[in-house]
Design a protein around this motif. Structure first.
Motif, PDB file in Angstrom:
ATOM      1  N   VAL A 147       0.712  -1.164   0.138  1.00  0.00           N
ATOM      2  CA  VAL A 147      -0.259   0.072   0.085  1.00  0.00           C
ATOM      3  C   VAL A 147       0.756   1.192   0.005  1.00  0.00           C
ATOM      4  O   VAL A 147       0.543   2.264  -0.584  1.00  0.00           O
ATOM      5  N   PHE A 148       2.020   1.356   0.722  1.00  0.00           N
ATOM      6  CA  PHE A 148       2.824   2.470   0.641  1.00  0.00           C
ATOM      7  C   PHE A 148       3.894   2.496  -0.064  1.00  0.00           C
ATOM      8  O   PHE A 148       4.865   3.047   0.079  1.00  0.00           O
ATOM      9  N   HIS A 149       3.966   1.558  -1.231  1.00  0.00           N
ATOM     10  CA  HIS A 149       5.149   1.368  -2.108  1.00  0.00           C
ATOM     11  C   HIS A 149       5.517   2.844  -2.567  1.00  0.00           C
ATOM     12  O   HIS A 149       6.637   3.137  -2.920  1.00  0.00           O
ATOM     13  N   ASP A 150       4.557   3.865  -2.816  1.00  0.00           N
ATOM     14  CA  ASP A 150       4.751   4.989  -3.473  1.00  0.00           C
ATOM     15  C   ASP A 150       4.720   6.206  -2.408  1.00  0.00           C
ATOM     16  O   ASP A 150       4.734   7.092  -2.896  1.00  0.00           O
ATOM     17  N   LEU A 151       4.923   5.811  -1.353  1.00  0.00           N
ATOM     18  CA  LEU A 151       4.595   6.890  -0.449  1.00  0.00           C
ATOM     19  C   LEU A 151       5.647   8.007  -0.414  1.00  0.00           C
ATOM     20  O   LEU A 151       5.489   9.125  -0.256  1.00  0.00           O
ATOM     21  N   LYS A 152       6.854   7.542  -0.918  1.00  0.00           N
ATOM     22  CA  LYS A 152       7.987   8.665  -0.959  1.00  0.00           C
ATOM     23  C   LYS A 152       7.649   9.449  -2.116  1.00  0.00           C
ATOM     24  O   LYS A 152       8.310  10.587  -2.138  1.00  0.00           O
ATOM     25  N   LYS A 153       6.694   9.558  -2.892  1.00  0.00           N
ATOM     26  CA  LYS A 153       6.326  10.357  -4.061  1.00  0.00           C
ATOM     27  C   LYS A 153       5.463  11.388  -3.421  1.00  0.00           C
ATOM     28  O   LYS A 153       4.975  12.696  -4.066  1.00  0.00           O
ATOM     29  N   ILE A 154       4.880  11.468  -2.412  1.00  0.00           N
ATOM     30  CA  ILE A 154       3.827  12.270  -1.761  1.00  0.00           C
ATOM     31  C   ILE A 154       4.439  13.766  -1.627  1.00  0.00           C
ATOM     32  O   ILE A 154       5.764  13.943  -1.461  1.00  0.00           O
ATOM     33  N   THR A 155       3.733  14.618  -1.782  1.00  0.00           N
ATOM     34  CA  THR A 155       4.338  15.897  -1.950  1.00  0.00           C
ATOM     35  C   THR A 155       3.763  17.027  -0.681  1.00  0.00           C
ATOM     36  O   THR A 155       2.396  16.464  -0.565  1.00  0.00           O
ATOM     37  N   LYS A 156       4.221  17.955  -0.251  1.00  0.00           N
ATOM     38  CA  LYS A 156       3.677  18.928   0.676  1.00  0.00           C
ATOM     39  C   LYS A 156       2.200  19.479   0.232  1.00  0.00           C
ATOM     40  O   LYS A 156       2.394  19.907  -1.046  1.00  0.00           O
ATOM     41  N   GLY A 157       1.542  19.442   1.103  1.00  0.00           N
ATOM     42  CA  GLY A 157       0.014  20.188   0.511  1.00  0.00           C
ATOM     43  C   GLY A 157      -0.979  18.995   0.020  1.00  0.00           C
ATOM     44  O   GLY A 157      -2.088  19.197  -0.318  1.00  0.00           O
ATOM     45  N   ALA A 158      -0.428  17.565  -0.251  1.00  0.00           N
ATOM     46  CA  ALA A 158      -1.171  16.650  -0.628  1.00  0.00           C
ATOM     47  C   ALA A 158      -2.486  16.215   0.322  1.00  0.00           C
ATOM     48  O   ALA A 158      -2.280  16.635   1.368  1.00  0.00           O
ATOM     49  N   ASP A 159      -3.498  15.955  -0.293  1.00  0.00           N
ATOM     50  CA  ASP A 159      -4.617  15.599   0.575  1.00  0.00           C
ATOM     51  C   ASP A 159      -4.548  14.127   1.026  1.00  0.00           C
ATOM     52  O   ASP A 159      -4.420  13.313   0.219  1.00  0.00           O
ATOM     53  N   ILE A 160      -4.777  13.871   2.172  1.00  0.00           N
ATOM     54  CA  ILE A 160      -5.083  12.540   2.616  1.00  0.00           C
ATOM     55  C   ILE A 160      -6.602  12.459   3.396  1.00  0.00           C
ATOM     56  O   ILE A 160      -7.007  13.290   4.254  1.00  0.00           O
ATOM     57  N   VAL A 161      -7.291  11.571   2.886  1.00  0.00           N
ATOM     58  CA  VAL A 161      -8.598  11.388   3.473  1.00  0.00           C
ATOM     59  C   VAL A 161      -8.845   9.895   4.372  1.00  0.00           C
ATOM     60  O   VAL A 161      -8.531   8.879   3.940  1.00  0.00           O
ATOM     61  N   VAL A 162      -9.227  10.469   5.496  1.00  0.00           N
ATOM     62  CA  VAL A 162      -9.606   8.977   6.242  1.00  0.00           C
ATOM     63  C   VAL A 162     -10.963   9.017   6.698  1.00  0.00           C
ATOM     64  O   VAL A 162     -11.887  10.030   7.015  1.00  0.00           O
ATOM     65  N   ARG A 163     -11.826   7.821   6.402  1.00  0.00           N
ATOM     66  CA  ARG A 163     -13.010   7.607   6.413  1.00  0.00           C
ATOM     67  C   ARG A 163     -13.436   6.974   7.648  1.00  0.00           C
ATOM     68  O   ARG A 163     -12.770   5.775   7.975  1.00  0.00           O
ATOM     69  N   ASP A 164     -14.537   7.351   8.777  1.00  0.00           N
ATOM     70  CA  ASP A 164     -14.656   6.715   9.763  1.00  0.00           C
ATOM     71  C   ASP A 164     -15.791   5.693   9.640  1.00  0.00           C
ATOM     72  O   ASP A 164     -16.305   5.425   8.440  1.00  0.00           O
TER      73      ASP A 164
END
Length: 217
Positions: free
Chosen positions: A139-156
């Protein structure tokens, strides 16, 4: 689940969790691999390891018990910019007080460390995911590509979406893991994503962890 010993009276240095497919009493499946250290030389290198607080009483990790009871647990994570869409499972502590992680055969599932805050509530909420397992990309294979300001969404579990904005990331040596920055006390509604990173050591374990920092929008 194996019971964990009572938390010590004072926080101690967090133990390092190593990846192993075959679990032992003192080793937890973690980080990014489905290979045990003994198998690493003859199979796909083991990408491993996140540090965890040594105790559920570590500063800033538990938050208010009352707030936790009111908050809704997270069930899904998405990172639109990376194409990540993942169910979230619950993670606790093992008998040796290392943090649990998703099994290798659930490499596309992230895990929420329940000793931390609930995502969206005050304090540091921690989600852990594999980079790779012996089954392939995780799941986090490409996490190193994330950029500042990117949106992360957590659903409850009631379908409400909580949005977080990435404020930074760092690669840290497992020998000098920034425990206080990751798990320490904060008044912000913070989110941390953790996976493995870096070169492999002789046993086939990555030497670093990748940590992404985000705050609720």
């Amino acid at each position: 689940m194996t019971r964990t010993p009572a938390p010590p009276s004072r926080p101690r240095t967090a133990p390092l969790v190593y990846a192993c497919l075959a679990l032992t009493a003192l080793t937890a499946l973690t980080g990014c691999s489905g290979s045990s250290p003994s198998q690493a030389a003859s199979s796909k290198p083991a990408a491993a390891g996140v540090r965890a607080p040594a105790t559920t009483g570590a500063p800033g990790t538990t938050g208010s018990t009352a707030a936790k009871k009111r908050a809704r647990p997270p069930v899904h994570l998405s990172i639109p910019s990376l194409g990540v869409s993942s169910d979230i499972m619950r993670l606790g502590l093992n008998a040796d007080r290392t943090v649990e992680v998703p099994p290798a055969d659930k490499g596309m599932t992230t895990g929420w460390y329940t000793g931390g805050s609930v995502p969206g509530e005050p304090g540091a909420a921690v989600l852990i995911g594999h980079n790779d397992t012996r089954y392939g990309r995780a799941v986090f294979h490409d996490l190193k590509k994330i950029t500042k300001g990117a949106d992360i969404v957590v659903r409850d579990d009631r379908g409400a979406e909580i949005h977080f904005e990435v404020t930074g990331r760092e690669t840290a040596s497992k020998k000098a893991f920034p425990t206080a920055r990751v798990y320490g006390r904060t008044d912000r509604r913070a989110l941390r994503l953790i996976t493995c990173d870096g070169a492999f050591d002789a046993a086939g374990h990555p030497v670093d962890n990748l940590i992404v920092y985000a705050t609720r929008k």
